[in-house]
Design an enzyme around this catalytic site. Structure first.
Site, PDB file in Angstrom:
ATOM      1  N   THR A  93      55.046  17.991  -0.302  1.00  0.00           N
ATOM      2  CA  THR A  93      55.296  16.784  -0.370  1.00  0.00           C
ATOM      3  C   THR A  93      53.862  16.605  -2.161  1.00  0.00           C
ATOM      4  O   THR A  93      52.859  16.765  -1.878  1.00  0.00           O
ATOM      5  CB  THR A  93      54.738  16.305   0.439  1.00  0.00           C
ATOM      6  OG1 THR A  93      54.920  16.502   1.464  1.00  0.00           O
ATOM      7  CG2 THR A  93      53.672  14.834   0.877  1.00  0.00           C
ATOM      8  N   LYS A 168      59.111  10.543   2.345  1.00  0.00           N
ATOM      9  CA  LYS A 168      58.166  10.880   2.792  1.00  0.00           C
ATOM     10  C   LYS A 168      56.854  10.340   2.928  1.00  0.00           C
ATOM     11  O   LYS A 168      56.400  10.582   3.729  1.00  0.00           O
ATOM     12  CB  LYS A 168      58.178  12.050   2.414  1.00  0.00           C
ATOM     13  CG  LYS A 168      56.583  13.020   2.544  1.00  0.00           C
ATOM     14  CD  LYS A 168      56.945  13.716   4.501  1.00  0.00           C
ATOM     15  CE  LYS A 168      55.893  14.201   5.002  1.00  0.00           C
ATOM     16  NZ  LYS A 168      55.799  15.453   4.529  1.00  0.00           N
ATOM     17  N   LYS A 236      45.531  13.803   2.011  1.00  0.00           N
ATOM     18  CA  LYS A 236      45.892  14.287  -0.059  1.00  0.00           C
ATOM     19  C   LYS A 236      47.599  13.556   0.683  1.00  0.00           C
ATOM     20  O   LYS A 236      48.058  12.903  -1.074  1.00  0.00           O
ATOM     21  CB  LYS A 236      46.991  15.612   0.016  1.00  0.00           C
ATOM     22  CG  LYS A 236      47.812  16.417  -0.699  1.00  0.00           C
ATOM     23  CD  LYS A 236      48.666  17.818  -1.225  1.00  0.00           C
ATOM     24  CE  LYS A 236      49.728  16.921  -0.580  1.00  0.00           C
ATOM     25  NZ  LYS A 236      50.586  17.826  -0.524  1.00  0.00           N
TER      26      LYS A 236
END
Length: 286
Positions: A93, A168, A236
């Site tokens: 990601t 995502k 994150k």
């Protein structure tokens, strides 16, 4: 296929194992060499000491590493050693920006890059039930897809390079709001003096039902958070989301608020707790 897999962590190791079990010729790489060697011993795959060695003449190079800088480093090292026309699939990601950068870099060197973050967590990786959202060249994804099916239940092409990462981000935005709602619902049930198990049975078959409710209600009610997708990882990811929103103008007030709530969980020492630990922040105020 001849495949290399870089990043044999809690997600990558079982994903790479599924590829071996599917009959592919898989070489694994991890920055901690002993981890790669242990993976190879356990699975029957091979281990490489460097990215360059792992990438030598492979048709499909898959990575699942930590962040943008890791992706840049691994892809840059791998590219000169890959077979002509090889496909790189990145399950990390990351920002959409780095996905576009790597797609351009790969194209200039006669290879193809697909940004393909996943959803489903460690359990999905272990069980081969991940959902893959992919950006980049559709033909490149089609080449890789038969291998990716070894650990995926769904693979969706979303558009040009970076589209997988943007999708995502949509996933993480939705999860952040749902988990905060779940935390508040559990907290309210407890403060109101309800039997939380009974409350779950009462509401989980109706419009309030979600994966988070079915899998995290009871553990959140018990104050159990030592498992699952870690708060540090979620922060994150939400950082990537909020950076992108600052660029594209999306208004994400709730996401920004939940990100700050996760910062409070980190201050409580919950860096490695599951994301449902938003409930711990409320329980600490009881």
């Amino acid at each position: 296929m001849k495949i290399a897999f870089a990043g044999l962590g809690v997600m990558g190791a079982p994903m790479a194992r599924h590829l071996v079990n599917a009959g592919h010729d898989v070489t694994g790489f991890n920055r901690t060499t002993t981890k790669a060697q242990a993976w190879a011993t356990a699975t029957g795959g091979k281990a490489a000491a460097t990215v360059a060695q792992a990438a030598q003449d492979v048709e499909l190079f898959i990575l699942c590493v930590g962040n943008d800088d890791d992706v840049r480093a691994v892809v840059t090292e791998a590219l000169p050693h890959l077979a002509d026309g090889a496909v790189i699939v990145d399950h990390t990601t990351t920002s959409a920006k780095v996905a576009r950068e790597m797609a351009d870099l790969a194209q200039r060197q006669g290879r193809r890059f697909v940004d393909a973050p996943v959803s489903g967590g460690q359990a999905g990786a272990e069980n081969g039930q991940l959902s893959v959202m992919a950006g980049g060249d559709a033909a490149a994804l089609a080449t890789a897809e038969p291998a990716l099916k070894a650990y995926s239940k769904a693979i969706k092409h979303m558009g040009p390079a970076g589209s997988g990462q943007l999708t995502k981000m949509v996933n993480q935005i939705a999860i952040a709001g749902v988990v905060q709602g779940l935390a508040e619902a559990v907290h309210f049930a407890q403060v109101a003096g309800l039997d939380t198990d009974a409350a779950y049975e009462a509401v989980s078959k109706g419009a309030a039902q979600s994966w988070q409710m079915d899998n995290r209600w009871k553990t959140a009610a018990k104050g159990e958070f030592d498992f699952g997708f870690a708060v540090d990882w979620m922060r994150k990811d939400l950082g990537l989301v909020l950076d992108e929103a600052r660029s594209n103008g999306a208004k994400l007030a709730l996401t920004a608020l939940v990100d700050q709530f996760y910062a409070e969980v980190q201050d409580m020492g919950g860096n490695r707790w599951d994301t449902s630990s938003l409930a711990a922040r409320l329980q600490s105020r009881d």
